[in-house]
Design an enzyme around this catalytic site. Structure first.
Site, mmCIF file in Angstrom:
data_model
loop_
_atom_site.group_PDB
_atom_site.id
_atom_site.type_symbol
_atom_site.label_atom_id
_atom_site.label_comp_id
_atom_site.label_asym_id
_atom_site.label_seq_id
_atom_site.Cartn_x
_atom_site.Cartn_y
_atom_site.Cartn_z
ATOM 1 N N CYS A 213 0.839 -1.205 0.000
ATOM 2 C CA CYS A 213 0.000 0.000 0.000
ATOM 3 C C CYS A 213 0.877 1.260 0.000
ATOM 4 O O CYS A 213 2.038 1.227 0.360
ATOM 5 C CB CYS A 213 -0.878 0.032 1.247
ATOM 6 S SG CYS A 213 -1.913 -1.399 1.425
ATOM 7 N N ARG B 226 4.515 0.680 -6.430
ATOM 8 C CA ARG B 226 4.420 -0.306 -5.332
ATOM 9 C C ARG B 226 3.344 -1.346 -5.597
ATOM 10 O O ARG B 226 3.230 -2.329 -4.876
ATOM 11 C CB ARG B 226 4.127 0.428 -4.013
ATOM 12 C CG ARG B 226 5.188 1.406 -3.571
ATOM 13 C CD ARG B 226 4.652 2.422 -2.553
ATOM 14 N NE ARG B 226 4.341 1.838 -1.274
ATOM 15 C CZ ARG B 226 5.216 1.755 -0.262
ATOM 16 N NH1 ARG B 226 6.428 2.224 -0.416
ATOM 17 N NH2 ARG B 226 4.880 1.208 0.881
ATOM 18 N N TRP C 103 -2.901 -2.246 -1.650
ATOM 19 C CA TRP C 103 -2.477 -3.557 -2.136
ATOM 20 C C TRP C 103 -3.186 -4.547 -1.219
ATOM 21 O O TRP C 103 -2.846 -4.686 -0.036
ATOM 22 C CB TRP C 103 -0.961 -3.694 -2.024
ATOM 23 C CG TRP C 103 -0.447 -5.068 -2.233
ATOM 24 C CD1 TRP C 103 -0.181 -6.010 -1.282
ATOM 25 C CD2 TRP C 103 -0.148 -5.702 -3.481
ATOM 26 N NE1 TRP C 103 0.263 -7.176 -1.840
ATOM 27 C CE2 TRP C 103 0.292 -7.028 -3.185
ATOM 28 C CE3 TRP C 103 -0.209 -5.312 -4.802
ATOM 29 C CZ2 TRP C 103 0.678 -7.926 -4.186
ATOM 30 C CZ3 TRP C 103 0.178 -6.205 -5.791
ATOM 31 C CH2 TRP C 103 0.597 -7.481 -5.479
ATOM 32 N N ASN D 15 -0.992 1.069 5.918
ATOM 33 C CA ASN D 15 -0.153 0.140 5.160
ATOM 34 C C ASN D 15 0.390 -0.865 6.170
ATOM 35 O O ASN D 15 1.005 -0.479 7.163
ATOM 36 C CB ASN D 15 1.005 0.880 4.476
ATOM 37 C CG ASN D 15 1.940 -0.100 3.766
ATOM 38 O OD1 ASN D 15 1.538 -1.223 3.424
ATOM 39 N ND2 ASN D 15 3.182 0.289 3.582
ATOM 40 N N GLY D 16 0.129 -2.139 5.927
ATOM 41 C CA GLY D 16 0.635 -3.169 6.850
ATOM 42 C C GLY D 16 -0.443 -4.223 7.085
ATOM 43 O O GLY D 16 -1.433 -4.300 6.370
ATOM 44 N N GLU E 215 16.216 -23.605 -8.494
ATOM 45 C CA GLU E 215 15.894 -22.180 -8.404
ATOM 46 C C GLU E 215 17.137 -21.324 -8.619
ATOM 47 O O GLU E 215 17.099 -20.313 -9.316
ATOM 48 C CB GLU E 215 15.235 -21.869 -7.058
ATOM 49 C CG GLU E 215 14.898 -20.410 -6.846
ATOM 50 C CD GLU E 215 13.951 -19.821 -7.899
ATOM 51 O OE1 GLU E 215 13.384 -20.589 -8.702
ATOM 52 O OE2 GLU E 215 13.807 -18.594 -7.930
ATOM 53 N N LYS F 11 17.373 -18.517 -11.587
ATOM 54 C CA LYS F 11 17.668 -17.112 -11.251
ATOM 55 C C LYS F 11 18.835 -16.610 -12.098
ATOM 56 O O LYS F 11 18.807 -15.539 -12.677
ATOM 57 C CB LYS F 11 18.020 -16.961 -9.764
ATOM 58 C CG LYS F 11 16.850 -16.956 -8.818
ATOM 59 C CD LYS F 11 16.062 -15.664 -8.738
ATOM 60 C CE LYS F 11 14.835 -15.553 -9.587
ATOM 61 N NZ LYS F 11 13.883 -16.602 -9.706
ATOM 62 N N GLU G 45 17.903 -16.456 -16.016
ATOM 63 C CA GLU G 45 16.897 -15.493 -16.499
ATOM 64 C C GLU G 45 17.381 -14.054 -16.411
ATOM 65 O O GLU G 45 16.899 -13.220 -17.169
ATOM 66 C CB GLU G 45 15.560 -15.662 -15.792
ATOM 67 C CG GLU G 45 15.533 -15.367 -14.321
ATOM 68 C CD GLU G 45 14.117 -15.485 -13.754
ATOM 69 O OE1 GLU G 45 13.144 -15.145 -14.435
ATOM 70 O OE2 GLU G 45 14.000 -15.931 -12.607
ATOM 71 N N HIS H 222 25.447 -39.907 -14.633
ATOM 72 C CA HIS H 222 24.662 -40.645 -15.655
ATOM 73 C C HIS H 222 24.625 -39.877 -16.957
ATOM 74 O O HIS H 222 23.663 -39.972 -17.709
ATOM 75 C CB HIS H 222 23.253 -40.907 -15.119
ATOM 76 C CG HIS H 222 23.246 -41.776 -13.905
ATOM 77 N ND1 HIS H 222 23.411 -43.140 -13.953
ATOM 78 C CD2 HIS H 222 23.164 -41.447 -12.596
ATOM 79 C CE1 HIS H 222 23.407 -43.624 -12.717
ATOM 80 N NE2 HIS H 222 23.249 -42.623 -11.876
ATOM 81 N N LYS I 61 6.598 -10.477 -16.294
ATOM 82 C CA LYS I 61 6.425 -10.787 -14.872
ATOM 83 C C LYS I 61 5.328 -11.826 -14.685
ATOM 84 O O LYS I 61 5.399 -12.658 -13.815
ATOM 85 C CB LYS I 61 6.072 -9.511 -14.079
ATOM 86 C CG LYS I 61 5.906 -9.725 -12.582
ATOM 87 C CD LYS I 61 7.154 -10.279 -11.948
ATOM 88 C CE LYS I 61 6.993 -10.564 -10.467
ATOM 89 N NZ LYS I 61 8.151 -11.353 -9.920
HETATM 90 C C1 AGP Z 1 10.727 -16.532 -11.780
HETATM 91 O O1 AGP Z 1 11.799 -15.682 -11.442
HETATM 92 C C2 AGP Z 1 10.197 -16.241 -13.162
HETATM 93 N N1 AGP Z 1 9.819 -14.875 -13.269
HETATM 94 C C3 AGP Z 1 9.122 -17.212 -13.602
HETATM 95 O O2 AGP Z 1 9.709 -18.498 -13.641
HETATM 96 C C4 AGP Z 1 7.871 -17.298 -12.703
HETATM 97 O O3 AGP Z 1 8.195 -17.926 -11.502
HETATM 98 C C5 AGP Z 1 6.812 -18.140 -13.442
HETATM 99 O O4 AGP Z 1 6.467 -17.483 -14.647
HETATM 100 C C6 AGP Z 1 5.535 -18.354 -12.609
HETATM 101 O O5 AGP Z 1 4.927 -17.122 -12.356
HETATM 102 P P1 AGP Z 1 3.758 -17.072 -11.235
HETATM 103 O O6 AGP Z 1 4.411 -17.450 -9.941
HETATM 104 O O7 AGP Z 1 3.273 -15.660 -11.260
HETATM 105 O O8 AGP Z 1 2.708 -18.054 -11.624
#
Ligand code: AGP
Length: 608
Positions: A2, A27, A75, A101-102, A481, A485, A488, A504, A603
């Site tokens: 928020c 935000r 938010w 906010n919180g 993960e 990271k 990407e 293997h 995103k």
């Molecule tokens: C993660 O850093 C990526 N941006 C991507 O793998 C993301 O996790 C994936 O697209 C899933 O998105 P969501 O969690 O909004 O469903």
């Protein structure tokens, strides 16, 4: 998260407040509102949707005369996005207006108590509790009423408050959610963050926890939670506007990495009471939990990776057979749904097309669907049978960090809750896990202090073409993960491997100097992972190992060792991922790339 903006001074308040809220749009929010004293009453306007809706509704504030007011971009955490749930919230007499906010963690208890006293609630929000509590404790002195409320609420808050009896004053209070006070020749300001007021002043006071502010044209006063007057020193902001939106961090990703302690704390704390985990919103009876025969965790990308950890913790603690599926595969493989099964859809955005399609397939087959989502009111949140929200706040950077960490925390709580109900862990084991869970935010905080060391190491690998990540069990889930990271945001090719699987086939790729990141935090698997490190080293690899301080012997076999604090093995992933997030960030930074908006990525992937 928020946004709050407030003003009192010589200019008309509403346009200044709307400008301030516009500077806080980064935000993330779903509704907005403004309240101003118009000479007679507190005039309030609020609307769901973009700030533009409120702006047009009020002709950019022109239709709201008055020189004192507060505004808010919401938010959603408690209560879906709607006009009614938008802030400000007022008491029934319309004599007190609050923006917040919180998260008020004990709002349920407080709301029940107030309803018993005859207060009526208009919204589903936790914030409205504050408006009625202030009414309950207000007897003419706003600061006295505010401090009484602060003594009784638990959780985090930044507050902007107006009292009709004191029309030429704005009040503010904070605990854990940031709030600043700005001062200029033209007036006084409150704001969640610097960008909201930078256009008007660089002269600000940073409010500390449990402080109250009282602003008028004549005075700028501060009090502590006991109502005692305190002296504060103003500071001058030297940020440029662009940097200010990131709270002084160079990128949203770095800001969000540093928000993880608070995000995880906000996700865990409201669900822990009386030394137990309360997942009231789970929507499963204890009998249904005892009868659970199978769990499918379905997600994409990083959310899928938390599902891999989720599988390990649910099976090891609650002994429930658990499968983890990529949503894009699950929806087309004609999955087998059985009675007494649960499908868990994990998604930060709550809008990922493949994950939403998987949810709909599961519901079509009458399967019970639980969603773990960050965006309140998103499609996946609305269509699931029940939702466990990650209260990470809005995540702006394409590469997820804080939402990922909050998803892990939700899986831990789920596995612990299921295990307790199914009797697969003892009360003593549960208590030990709960203590470790509560400690995680502080341990993440500690890890963040290693960022310079990680940046130094990262700068040696900016030109690398291939990096391998490996681990066993939960360390494998973290490898997945860590590899994503890096890929990407740095565009370096990377692969994650179950350490036992390397021999293997993939070990044929090992050459002199190949960088391998080995994660070895799982005690019973540690010796095996060390063997795998030796295997790749004998073929020329350079190994950076991540382990805990009890494994100092790692320095005898890995080339570079990063230590993470000790916690219960099921939770080690929450700590091991932090250095990997920072490593990826600094490699991308060093390569001069657009960390927050990597090429080809969005995103939220709302298409197949
Ligand atoms: C993660 O850093 C990526 N941006 C991507 O793998 C993301 O996790 C994936 O697209 C899933 O998105 P969501 O969690 O909004 O469903």
């Amino acid at each position: 998260m928020c946004g709050i903006a407030g003003y009192i001074g010589k200019q008309q308040a509403a346009p200044i407040i709307l400008d301030g809220l516009a500077k806080l749009e980064y935000r993330g929010y779903d509704s907005a509102g403004v309240a101003v004293f118009d000479g007679e009453k507190i005039h309030m306007e609020k609307a769901m949707g973009r700030l533009r809706v409120l702006d047009e509704m009020t002709h950019h504030g022109a239709s709201m005369p008055g020189f004192c007011g507060v505004g808010h971009t919401r938010w959603a955490t408690h209560g879906c996005p709607s006009d009614t749930n938008a802030h400000p919230h007022m008491n029934e007499e319309n004599t007190i207006a609050v923006v917040h906010n919180g998260i008020i963690e004990n709002y349920g208890k407080l709301k029940q108590r107030l309803e018993k006293k005859g207060y009526h609630f208009a919204s589903e929000t936790d914030t409205e509790v504050l408006a009625h509590m202030l009414t309950e404790y207000y007897h003419g002195d706003p600061v006295d009423a505010i401090e009484k409320v602060m003594h009784r609420v638990e959780g985090s808050y930044a507050l902007g408050i107006m009292f009709l009896d004191h029309p030429h004053h704005i009040y503010a209070a904070r605990k854990d959610s940031p709030l600043i006070v700005g001062v200029s020749d033209d007036g006084k300001f409150i704001a969640s963050d610097v960008p909201a007021i930078l256009h008007y002043t660089r002269n600000v006071y940073y409010m500390e926890n449990e402080e109250i502010a009282c602003l008028s044209n004549e005075h700028t006063r501060f009090f502590n939670i006991d109502g005692e007057s305190i002296e504060k020193q103003p500071v001058t902001i030297d940020w440029d506007i662009h940097a200010a939106e990131k709270g002084g961090y160079e990128h949203f990703m770095l800001k969000e990495i540093h928000e993880q302690p608070k995000a995880v704390r906000d996700t865990i704390s409201p669900r822990i009471s009386n030394n137990d985990i309360d997942l009231g919103e789970l929507g499963l009876s204890e009998e249904e939990i005892r009868n659970l025969k199978h769990i499918s965790i379905v997600a994409c990308g990083s959310a899928y990776h938390t599902g891999v950890t989720g599988k390990y913790v649910l099976e090891s603690l609650a002994r429930i057979p658990t499968e983890t599926d990529l949503a894009s595969e699950f929806r087309y493989r004609n999955p087998i749904y059985t009675p007494d099964s649960l499908v868990i859809i994990v998604s930060q955005s709550g809008e990922t097309a493949d994950s939403l399609a998987a949810l709909r397939d599961a519901k079509k087959h009458k399967s019970k669907v639980l969603a773990i989502v960050n965006v309140v009111g998103s499609s996946i949140a609305r269509e699931a049978d029940s939702v466990l929200y990650t209260w990470a706040g809005p995540e702006i950077s394409v590469a997820t960090t804080k939402a990922y960490s909050c998803q892990l925390a939700v899986f831990y709580m789920l596995a612990m809750k299921f295990a307790r109900i199914r009797g697969t862990i003892s009360p003593e084991q549960f208590a030990k896990l709960l203590d470790a869970l509560k400690l995680l935010p502080d341990q993440i905080e500690t890890l963040l202090s290693q960022k310079e060391k990680i940046q130094f190491f990262a700068n040696h690998y900016l030109a690398t073409e291939h990096i391998f990540f490996m681990g066993r069990g939960i360390d494998y889930a973290i490898s997945l993960e860590g590899s994503l990271k890096l890929k990407e945001i740095s565009y370096i090719h990377s692969e994650a491997y179950a350490a036992g699987e390397l021999k293997h086939g993939t070990i044929s790729l090992m050459e002199e100097g190949t960088l391998v990141v080995a994660i070895a935090t799982q005690d019973i698997l540690y010796p095996k992972t060390v063997s795998n490190i030796v295997e790749v080293k004998t073929r020329g690899a350079f190994v950076m190992a991540l382990t805990t301080l009890k494994h100092k012997d790692m320095e005898n076999c890995a080339d570079y060792v990063l230590y993470v604090p000790e916690t219960e093995n099921p939770f080690m992933g929450s700590l091991a991922i932090i250095p990997l997030q920072l490593f990826s960030y600094y490699v991308s930074l060093g390569r001069g790339l657009d960390v927050d908006k990597p090429r080809n990525l969005a995103k939220s992937v709302t298409v197949e």
